[in-house]
Design a protein around this motif. Structure first.
Motif, PDB file in Angstrom:
ATOM      1  N   LEU A  27      58.942  19.824  11.414  1.00 19.73           N
ATOM      2  CA  LEU A  27      58.173  19.673  10.182  1.00 19.73           C
ATOM      3  C   LEU A  27      58.750  20.549   9.070  1.00 19.73           C
ATOM      4  O   LEU A  27      58.921  20.107   7.938  1.00 19.73           O
ATOM      5  CB  LEU A  27      56.708  20.029  10.453  1.00 19.73           C
ATOM      6  N   ALA A  28      59.075  21.792   9.396  1.00 24.79           N
ATOM      7  CA  ALA A  28      59.556  22.736   8.381  1.00 24.79           C
ATOM      8  C   ALA A  28      60.833  22.262   7.701  1.00 24.79           C
ATOM      9  O   ALA A  28      61.081  22.573   6.532  1.00 24.79           O
ATOM     10  CB  ALA A  28      59.786  24.107   9.022  1.00 24.79           C
ATOM     11  N   GLU A  29      61.669  21.486   8.419  1.00 23.13           N
ATOM     12  CA  GLU A  29      62.939  21.018   7.851  1.00 23.13           C
ATOM     13  C   GLU A  29      62.783  19.767   6.992  1.00 23.13           C
ATOM     14  O   GLU A  29      63.725  19.378   6.295  1.00 23.13           O
ATOM     15  CB  GLU A  29      63.940  20.743   8.977  1.00 23.13           C
ATOM     16  N   LYS A  30      61.624  19.118   7.056  1.00 26.67           N
ATOM     17  CA  LYS A  30      61.456  17.846   6.351  1.00 26.67           C
ATOM     18  C   LYS A  30      60.588  17.947   5.093  1.00 26.67           C
ATOM     19  O   LYS A  30      60.708  17.111   4.201  1.00 26.67           O
ATOM     20  CB  LYS A  30      60.833  16.808   7.289  1.00 26.67           C
ATOM     21  N   VAL A  31      59.709  18.935   5.024  1.00 29.02           N
ATOM     22  CA  VAL A  31      58.773  19.009   3.903  1.00 29.02           C
ATOM     23  C   VAL A  31      59.527  19.175   2.587  1.00 29.02           C
ATOM     24  O   VAL A  31      60.538  19.878   2.495  1.00 29.02           O
ATOM     25  CB  VAL A  31      57.760  20.159   4.106  1.00 29.02           C
TER      26      VAL A  31
END
Length: 249
Positions: free
Chosen positions: A141-145
């Motif tokens: 998630l952290a890499e896509k937001v």
């Protein structure tokens, strides 16, 4: 690893394979409750309690879209075995959730099996602006937001420039009240639902490997909210033992 949560079968319409992007009209409900509801919800609640920073994200500018999504879901939930009395929701497993006591995305995560991603048009592309994502399938998630669609799909080999253009046109054309859906097919070494992985990390035990004993398939529904015009990516995760997987066409 959490206790295994397995389905005994797939919905009948999730065995007919299509090429990317593989999207078709969704004629059934975009929210579902199935045989694994109680077990999947136990895993979701543990993640929301223990590592909320890993499974929740929302840009400040997307608060209205998140609230609208919760409102739309609350309208449907009584047809799925929930009791909704104002802000008080009684879930099919007997739990009570006060949806006014937390953020909209966390409220959704505590009531429903689905994961939800909010994508909003910024310039020429839709951008990942919010999510409750408890069950990622080998992504972080952290890499896509905050990223646009074409960057969200890195490093998917099949996601070519041509596919990226087609997907953006698809997102632009989604109409209110006419959701679309697709599904994927993955094999894993274990049945754990929470499978985050950095795009830079090598495949590990438990990740998507073709000889895995567990079949994982996500029913991914796309719908447009009427007021904010945000597109919502709704993910319902199925995990089956290899012996229970029907012949896939």
């Amino acid at each position: 690893m959490a206790e295994m949560t397995l389905h005994s079968e797939l919905p009948a319409d999730m065995t007919d394979t299509r090429g990317l992007p593989g999207v078709q009209p969704e004629h059934g409900p975009w929210l579902r409750v199935d045989e694994t509801y109680a077990a999947q919800m136990a895993r979701r609640i543990a993640l929301l309690d223990d590592v909320p920073e890993q499974v929740l994200y929302l840009e400040t500018a997307s608060q209205n879209a998140a609230q609208e999504l919760l409102h739309e879901a609350l309208n449907i939930m009584p047809t799925l075995g929930f009791t909704v009395e104002g802000a008080q929701v009684t879930c099919p497993d007997g739990r009570k959730v006060d949806v006014s006591s937390t953020t909209p995305l966390e409220a959704l995560g505590r009531c429903l099996q689905n994961d939800f991603v909010i994508l909003e048009k910024r310039g020429d592309e839709h951008v990942f602006t919010g999510a409750v994502l408890c069950f990622p399938a080998s992504w972080s998630l952290a890499e896509k937001v905050g990223r646009p669609l074409r960057e969200v799909h890195i490093p998917v080999d099949e996601y070519t420039e041509n596919v990226a253009r087609r997907v953006q046109r698809l997102f632009d054309g989604i109409q209110v009240g006419r959701p679309l859906w697709r599904f994927n097919q993955l094999w894993y070494q274990d049945a754990e639902l929470h499978q985050p992985r950095s795009a830079a990390a090598p495949l590990r035990v438990g990740s998507n490997l073709p000889d895995g004993p567990f079949y994982r398939s996500e029913r991914q529904t796309l719908l447009r909210l009427p007021l904010s015009r945000a597109v919502i990516f709704v993910i319902h995760t199925y995990v089956l033992a290899r012996a229970d997987v029907p012949e896939l066409r």
